[in-house]
Write an enzyme that holds these catalytic residues in place. Structure first.
Site, PDB file in Angstrom:
ATOM      1  N   PHE A 174       0.670  -1.194   0.024  1.00  0.00           N
ATOM      2  CA  PHE A 174       0.033  -0.005   0.029  1.00  0.00           C
ATOM      3  C   PHE A 174       0.832   1.284   0.088  1.00  0.00           C
ATOM      4  O   PHE A 174       1.772   1.388   0.827  1.00  0.00           O
ATOM      5  CB  PHE A 174      -0.808  -0.012   1.341  1.00  0.00           C
ATOM      6  CG  PHE A 174      -1.745   1.380   1.211  1.00  0.00           C
ATOM      7  CD1 PHE A 174      -2.793   1.381   0.994  1.00  0.00           C
ATOM      8  CD2 PHE A 174      -0.967   2.439   1.967  1.00  0.00           C
ATOM      9  CE1 PHE A 174      -3.713   2.757   1.131  1.00  0.00           C
ATOM     10  CE2 PHE A 174      -1.707   3.725   2.193  1.00  0.00           C
ATOM     11  CZ  PHE A 174      -2.993   3.738   1.710  1.00  0.00           C
ATOM     12  N   GLU A 175       0.819   2.170  -1.089  1.00  0.00           N
ATOM     13  CA  GLU A 175       1.373   3.460  -0.806  1.00  0.00           C
ATOM     14  C   GLU A 175       0.561   4.392  -1.645  1.00  0.00           C
ATOM     15  O   GLU A 175      -0.168   4.105  -2.548  1.00  0.00           O
ATOM     16  CB  GLU A 175       2.673   3.372  -1.653  1.00  0.00           C
ATOM     17  CG  GLU A 175       3.585   2.566  -1.259  1.00  0.00           C
ATOM     18  CD  GLU A 175       5.178   2.825  -2.093  1.00  0.00           C
ATOM     19  OE1 GLU A 175       4.944   2.567  -3.345  1.00  0.00           O
ATOM     20  OE2 GLU A 175       6.013   2.752  -1.613  1.00  0.00           O
TER      21      GLU A 175
END
Ligand code: GDP
Ligand code: MN
Length: 348
Positions: A235-236
């Site tokens: 996740f970014e």
């Protein structure tokens, strides 16, 4: 969203659950997924989660990247699921192959040795190209060049709460360059010389090291050693312009020439995290308490019951990883003197 130092973090709801202006106030941003054709059903699940909890009100674009051509089945399904415009890109050969300074025999031996030691993905060649690609290239793929922000989505992830407001807009309005939901310690065996390479970079490019950075998050002795804390990069949400900056490219280039993507098994998570911690100001990095998330085997579930009810979350609070022993998130709060969310102390 606002994190207020020394005070209680503001409730998500008071700062913009309202998504009514969603489309007129969109920023220049896209989702991005690296995937194989065989990932189709797992990425379908992820897309459904992201759409139901957020993007159905926004219709942001979605870029899919692959080292092979995407097949029609993959394109047909993902186009049907995404509410924004989809784009499909093939990765150029020289972004997914060995640079000429890499000794491929040495790389093969390293893989075999790490396989014998049962290190996760230790014997996997494609995984190394993947980590190197995510570290140094996805943000300069031609399809990505016109966007300012990205949100990375992997197959098989889940979102458990309504996303309040627009995280992309939050990034832009608050000058955030990198953001995360889960942090943890890296397996040492995958990165034994990464910090040596980073030190070489700091020495040759002291001008790239930011004042007010978050070095303390990743080193407990002023930069002598790496404590292995990293933001989990499956996740970014981040700034593409930052990744395309001279600072970041100089950093990636130093690491790439030192060869650890192939001679060891450097992950893009520690690579991005170290870059963010050294080259950004600490307050340009954001922790999303409100974005509840699962990627095997860890969950981020907001600690506060009020947040969970307001955002219609369906995660199990007892599975929240934030304050567990192997998480670095408590350290993130402590070194930045941020107040932890309500309920955190009952979850340790
Ligand atoms: P993990 O999360 O570290 O266990 O690794 P994943 O298997 O989830 O891979 C990370 C990301 O890279 C996912 O989005 C995968 O779909 C993608 N990926 C991994 N290997 C390859 C590959 O060989 N080719 C392509 N095109 N994508 C890959
Ligand atoms: Mn994954």
């Amino acid at each position: 969203y606002e994190e207020v130092k020394g005070e209680k973090a503001q409730s998500a709801v008071s700062v913009g659950l309202d998504q009514s202006n969603s489309q007129t106030q969109r920023v220049n941003a896209t989702f991005v997924t690296l995937a194989r054709n065989s990932d189709i059903w797992e990425i379908a699940k992820s897309i459904r989660n992201v759409e139901d909890r957020f993007n159905r009100n926004f219709h942001y674009d979605w870029v899919f990247l692959n080292d092979k051509d995407f097949d029609d089945e993959f394109k047909k399904l993902t186009t049907a699921l995404v509410s924004g415009t989809t784009h499909y890109g093939r990765i150029p050969e020289d972004h997914w192959s060995y640079p000429d300074w890499i000794d491929q025999d040495k790389a093969r031996e390293a893989r075999q040795e790490m396989g014998r030691k049962k290190i996760i993905y230790g014997d996997n060649e494609a995984y190394r190209h993947m980590c190197r690609y995510e570290s140094g290239f996805f943000f300069r793929h031609p399809l990505m060049m016109n966007y300012e922000y990205y949100w990375r989505v992997e197959p098989s992830i889940e979102l458990f709460c309504d996303v309040p407001g627009d995280p992309f807009r939050f990034m832009k309005e608050n000058n955030k360059k990198y953001s995360f939901v889960i942090s943890l310690y890296e397996y040492y065996e995958t990165i034994p010389t990464l910090w040596d390479s980073v030190k070489g970079f700091m020495k040759s490019h002291p001008e790239h090291i930011a004042d007010g950075n978050a070095m303390e998050f990743i080193s407990e002795d002023g930069g002598e050693t790496y404590n292995k804390c990293h933001f989990w990069s499956n996740f970014e949400i981040g700034s593409l312009e930052w990744l395309r900056s001279k600072q970041y490219i100089d950093y990636f280039s130093t690491l790439d020439h030192d060869g650890g993507f192939f001679y060891e098994r450097w992950g893009d998570a520690p690579v991005h995290s170290i870059a963010a911690s050294l080259m950004l100001k600490a307050d340009e990095i954001h922790f999303w308490n409100e974005i509840a998330y699962y990627h095997v085997p860890f969950t981020h579930c907001p600690s506060s019951e009020k947040t969970r009810l307001d955002l219609r979350c369906h995660c199990k609070p007892s599975e929240n990883f934030d304050w567990a022993g192997y998480s670095c998130t408590k350290r993130w709060f402590d070194v930045n003197k941020l107040q932890k969310p309500d309920g955190w102390d009952s979850q340790q």
